[in-house]
Design an enzyme around this catalytic site. Structure first.
Site, PDB file in Angstrom:
ATOM      1  N   ASP A 248     -11.923  91.138 -55.771  1.00 42.47           N
ATOM      2  CA  ASP A 248     -12.587  92.344 -56.124  1.00 42.47           C
ATOM      3  C   ASP A 248     -13.903  92.400 -55.423  1.00 42.47           C
ATOM      4  O   ASP A 248     -13.973  91.833 -54.158  1.00 42.47           O
ATOM      5  CB  ASP A 248     -12.857  92.203 -57.423  1.00 42.47           C
ATOM      6  CG  ASP A 248     -12.904  93.646 -58.155  1.00 42.47           C
ATOM      7  OD1 ASP A 248     -13.730  94.358 -58.071  1.00 42.47           O
ATOM      8  OD2 ASP A 248     -11.856  93.875 -58.888  1.00 42.47           O
TER       9      ASP A 248
ATOM     10  N   HIS B 182     -17.822  96.127 -61.434  1.00 39.92           N
ATOM     11  CA  HIS B 182     -16.314  96.097 -61.472  1.00 39.92           C
ATOM     12  C   HIS B 182     -15.688  94.891 -61.504  1.00 39.92           C
ATOM     13  O   HIS B 182     -15.096  94.423 -62.521  1.00 39.92           O
ATOM     14  CB  HIS B 182     -16.253  96.827 -60.134  1.00 39.92           C
ATOM     15  CG  HIS B 182     -14.558  97.349 -60.175  1.00 39.92           C
ATOM     16  ND1 HIS B 182     -13.599  96.512 -59.834  1.00 39.92           N
ATOM     17  CD2 HIS B 182     -13.847  98.388 -60.423  1.00 39.92           C
ATOM     18  CE1 HIS B 182     -12.246  97.004 -59.800  1.00 39.92           C
ATOM     19  NE2 HIS B 182     -12.532  98.396 -60.194  1.00 39.92           N
TER      20      HIS B 182
ATOM     21  N   SER C  12      -7.677  99.619 -62.816  1.00 36.67           N
ATOM     22  CA  SER C  12      -8.574  98.682 -62.353  1.00 36.67           C
ATOM     23  C   SER C  12      -8.641  97.764 -63.758  1.00 36.67           C
ATOM     24  O   SER C  12      -8.644  96.464 -63.617  1.00 36.67           O
ATOM     25  CB  SER C  12      -9.824  98.710 -61.764  1.00 36.67           C
ATOM     26  OG  SER C  12      -9.683  99.207 -60.697  1.00 36.67           O
TER      27      SER C  12
END
Length: 399
Positions: free
Chosen positions: A52, A91, A255
């Protein structure tokens, strides 16, 4: 707040049981995760490599988790330099929390990880400043470090345009080592393309909401994709940093669904340690919905919604030891991954006789020891079904 990579996802009208009353943790109730954890299945002994962007590993949700941040020469340090680096690390921190989160946050409750007992190898391979070799380098290191599963939520057009063959080669090496590769498909209206979407053998993940509806485009129509393999909860899920705090907030997208699937595979691997990677994939796509059914496929749900209860209850040994996620015309080909290598001239004659094109080497996940050979003629690749309709029970997340 419901936003990931600049994409707003709108839930569709309810037609199934609605779990949204559970708030951002609705996926825990919908998939009966607590009951699985209470039975002692937490992903312990399984290693997941997460690829990521940045991460804030010191947030409350990740305290006590087994996380090792691996540095890549191709990328800067993915650990946020300041605690308030929300844009850089929300994220990656949210993705990791959906695998090993402890259920807390700065606001009290927080993301509950699907496989809190798993070991995480974290790679900042999707940072914008990484060079073009970051993905293959991360996968190679993950294999060397004993990863059982590689999970990647994201990508960009640079990777898709320039790294298709190196990406395919890296995936092929992972599959040869018995490592499962899970990747999120692009969200509707996204600015990036899925680097792994058309790479054979990868579990391509899309998302559903709390009513088992597929995530939708901005015009309200369901997302569709020619490469979707499985769908999982991914709309209005627990996350961190999306409201610019480390309290629990919500986020949405493929995601978010991707670490859910990676965590489920970790639970299944712990429960069935003797199952091969291919058998775990067979079990994942065959045990969607709440009742047994024949394999079917649609552009919206793939093979159906992943079902945690059935995945840990059904013995994968009943399924063929054959990777079912290969499609004609994509790379790497099945033979490129699983065919035995040509014997070298220095090998003894008897070794050459036993290592010809009629046998396949199979390796233990995370290791290099060849344990068994299988005749090529016995391998049957299950092509993706392009049929109509949704597999029986595929819109039911419960066991």
């Amino acid at each position: 707040m419901v936003c990931v990579l600049g994409v707003v996802l709108v839930p569709s009208a309810a037609v199934a049981q609605d779990f949204s009353a559970g708030g951002p943790l609705w996926y825990v109730d919908a998939m009966k995760i607590q009951a699985i954890h209470d039975a002692g299945i937490t992903g312990e002994g399984v290693t997941i490599a997460v690829l990521d962007a940045g991460i804030s590993p010191d947030v409350a949700t990740l305290r006590g988790a087994d996380i090792e941040v691996r540095q890549l020469a191709q990328c800067p340090d993915p650990v946020a330099s300041v605690p308030t680096a929300f844009e850089a690390s929300s994220h990656g921190t949210s993705v990791t929390s959906l695998i090993v989160g402890n259920g807390s946050s700065d606001s009290g409750s927080g993301p509950v990880g699907i496989a809190p007992g798993a070991r995480i190898l974290y790679y900042g391979a999707l940072q914008a400043s990484c060079d073009g070799n970051a993905f293959p380098a991360a996968v190679a290191d993950a294999i060397a470090e004993g990863a059982d599963i590689v999970s990647m939520s994201g990508g960009n057009t640079r990777l898709a345009d320039e790294l298709s063959q190196p990406a395919a080669d890296a995936v092929a090496e992972a599959l040869r080592g018995g490592v499962l590769v899970v990747a999120g498909l692009p969200n509707a209206d996204s600015v990036w393309e899925g680097e792994l979407g058309e790479v054979n053998g990868v579990v391509n993940v899309a998302s559903v909401d709390a009513m088992a509806h597929a995530a939708t485009r901005r015009d309200g129509s369901p997302m569709t994709n020619d490469d979707v393999d499985i769908v999982a909860p991914g709309v209005d899920l627990a996350g961190l940093g999306w409201d610019r705090t480390w309290g629990m907030s919500t986020w949405s997208g493929n995601s978010a669904a991707t670490p859910i699937v990676a965590g489920l595979l970790a639970l299944a691997k712990e429960k069935w340690p003797d199952a091969t990677a291919s058998q775990l994939l067979q079990s994942l796509i065959r045990n969607t919905g709440s009742t047994p059914h024949e394999l079917e496929w649609t552009r919206t749900f793939g093979h159906g919604i992943a079902n945690a209860t059935r995945l840990v209850q059904e013995d994968p040994a009943q399924y063929p030891d054959e990777n079912p996620l290969f499609t004609d015309g994509q790379s790497p080909t099945f033979d490129e991954v699983y065919s035995a290598p040509e014997p070298s001239a220095s090998e003894a004659p008897n070794a050459q006789a036993n290592a010809g094109p009629g046998v396949l080497p199979w390796a233990l996940a995370g290791g290099g020891a060849v344990v068994v050979v299988v005749a090529v003629t016995l391998i049957l690749v299950i092509r993706r079904r392009r049929g109509r309709g949704v597999a029986t029970g595929s819109r039911d997340m419960l066991g």
